[in-house]
Design a protein around this motif. Structure first.
Motif, PDB file in Angstrom:
ATOM      1  N   PRO A 119      40.853  39.195 -21.507  1.00  0.00           N
ATOM      2  CA  PRO A 119      39.686  39.020 -20.634  1.00  0.00           C
ATOM      3  C   PRO A 119      39.687  37.723 -19.829  1.00  0.00           C
ATOM      4  CG  PRO A 119      39.050  39.043 -22.969  1.00  0.00           C
ATOM      5  CD  PRO A 119      40.514  39.315 -22.900  1.00  0.00           C
ATOM      6  N   CYS A 175      37.939  46.480 -20.192  1.00  0.00           N
ATOM      7  CA  CYS A 175      39.157  47.160 -19.731  1.00  0.00           C
ATOM      8  C   CYS A 175      40.335  46.223 -19.508  1.00  0.00           C
ATOM      9  CB  CYS A 175      38.860  47.934 -18.444  1.00  0.00           C
ATOM     10  SG  CYS A 175      37.863  49.403 -18.710  1.00  0.00           S
ATOM     11  N   ASN A 176      40.406  45.119 -20.234  1.00  0.00           N
ATOM     12  CA  ASN A 176      41.510  44.178 -20.064  1.00  0.00           C
ATOM     13  C   ASN A 176      42.162  43.863 -21.406  1.00  0.00           C
ATOM     14  OD1 ASN A 176      41.261  43.681 -17.215  1.00  0.00           O
ATOM     15  ND2 ASN A 176      39.403  42.544 -17.671  1.00  0.00           N
ATOM     16  N   HIS A 177      43.483  43.741 -21.419  1.00  0.00           N
ATOM     17  CA  HIS A 177      44.181  43.257 -22.610  1.00  0.00           C
ATOM     18  C   HIS A 177      43.789  41.815 -22.888  1.00  0.00           C
ATOM     19  CE1 HIS A 177      47.023  46.633 -23.038  1.00  0.00           C
ATOM     20  NE2 HIS A 177      47.101  46.638 -21.723  1.00  0.00           N
ATOM     21  N   LYS A 200      38.022  38.579 -13.000  1.00  0.00           N
ATOM     22  CA  LYS A 200      38.153  39.009 -14.389  1.00  0.00           C
ATOM     23  C   LYS A 200      37.155  40.120 -14.672  1.00  0.00           C
ATOM     24  CE  LYS A 200      39.742  34.403 -15.192  1.00  0.00           C
ATOM     25  NZ  LYS A 200      40.124  34.273 -13.804  1.00  0.00           N
ATOM     26  N   GLY A 227      47.037  40.700  -9.379  1.00  0.00           N
ATOM     27  CA  GLY A 227      45.724  41.108  -9.857  1.00  0.00           C
ATOM     28  C   GLY A 227      44.692  41.169  -8.753  1.00  0.00           C
ATOM     29  N   ASN A 251      47.160  43.976 -16.763  1.00  0.00           N
ATOM     30  CA  ASN A 251      45.944  43.630 -17.498  1.00  0.00           C
ATOM     31  C   ASN A 251      44.860  44.662 -17.197  1.00  0.00           C
ATOM     32  OD1 ASN A 251      44.481  42.092 -19.299  1.00  0.00           O
ATOM     33  ND2 ASN A 251      43.622  40.798 -17.701  1.00  0.00           N
ATOM     34  N   ASP A 252      45.048  45.847 -17.755  1.00  0.00           N
ATOM     35  CA  ASP A 252      44.101  46.949 -17.582  1.00  0.00           C
ATOM     36  C   ASP A 252      44.351  47.947 -18.693  1.00  0.00           C
ATOM     37  OD1 ASP A 252      42.306  48.860 -16.700  1.00  0.00           O
ATOM     38  OD2 ASP A 252      43.398  49.363 -14.885  1.00  0.00           O
ATOM     39  N   HIS A 277      41.979  40.909 -13.731  1.00  0.00           N
ATOM     40  CA  HIS A 277      42.203  42.344 -13.933  1.00  0.00           C
ATOM     41  C   HIS A 277      43.399  42.808 -13.096  1.00  0.00           C
ATOM     42  CE1 HIS A 277      41.015  46.372 -15.063  1.00  0.00           C
ATOM     43  NE2 HIS A 277      41.065  46.756 -13.809  1.00  0.00           N
TER      44      HIS A 277
END
Length: 135
Positions: free
Chosen positions: A78, A74-76, A69, A65, A116-117, A82
């Motif tokens: 938070p 835009c994160n699955h 954060k 990442g 995670n995006d 990211h």
């Protein structure tokens, strides 16, 4: 002594331009240990053999990442950095994977992976993930 537990190995390639969850292993079981080793490649920035690109400014990252954060909605997850590689079992609780990790599963189901995006139109590259299931 008892025989060693069975070991199954899988390799999954995730296009970081796709925000959807992808199946890494079609069936896992509670009590199994799963190890992950991931690498990034194919970004369009300065380090295309070791990084993916995650923004229109050419920002680069690895499966660990971006180190914050950031990036609003835009994160699955938070609470996780990211662009970090993440996983879950059958739409359950999201867990961090990153470049290298091991977990002991607490439930049965599909092992799913993604980055995670969720705002991915400016992403480029791939995360290649080696998955080992023990037990």
């Amino acid at each position: 002594p008892p025989p060693p537990p069975p070991v199954s190995k899988y390799t999954v390639t995730l296009n970081v331009r796709d925000p959807s969850w992808r199946v890494g292993v079609s069936q896992v079981f509670s009590g199994q240990t799963v190890t992950f080793k991931a690498r990034a490649y194919g970004g369009n920035g300065a380090n295309p053999t070791t990084h993916v690109t995650w923004n229109s400014s050419g920002g680069e990252t690895t499966p660990n990442g971006v180190g914050s954060k950031c990036c609003g909605g835009c994160n699955h997850a938070p609470h996780i950095d990211h662009m970090k590689l993440i996983g879950r079992v059958t739409s359950g609780q999201i867990f961090e994977i990153g470049a290298s990790s091991a977990i002991r599963l607490g439930t049965n189901g599909l092992l799913e992976l993604t980055q995670n995006d969720t705002c991915t139109s400016d992403n480029a590259g791939f995360y290649e993930v080696e998955i080992t299931v023990i037990g």
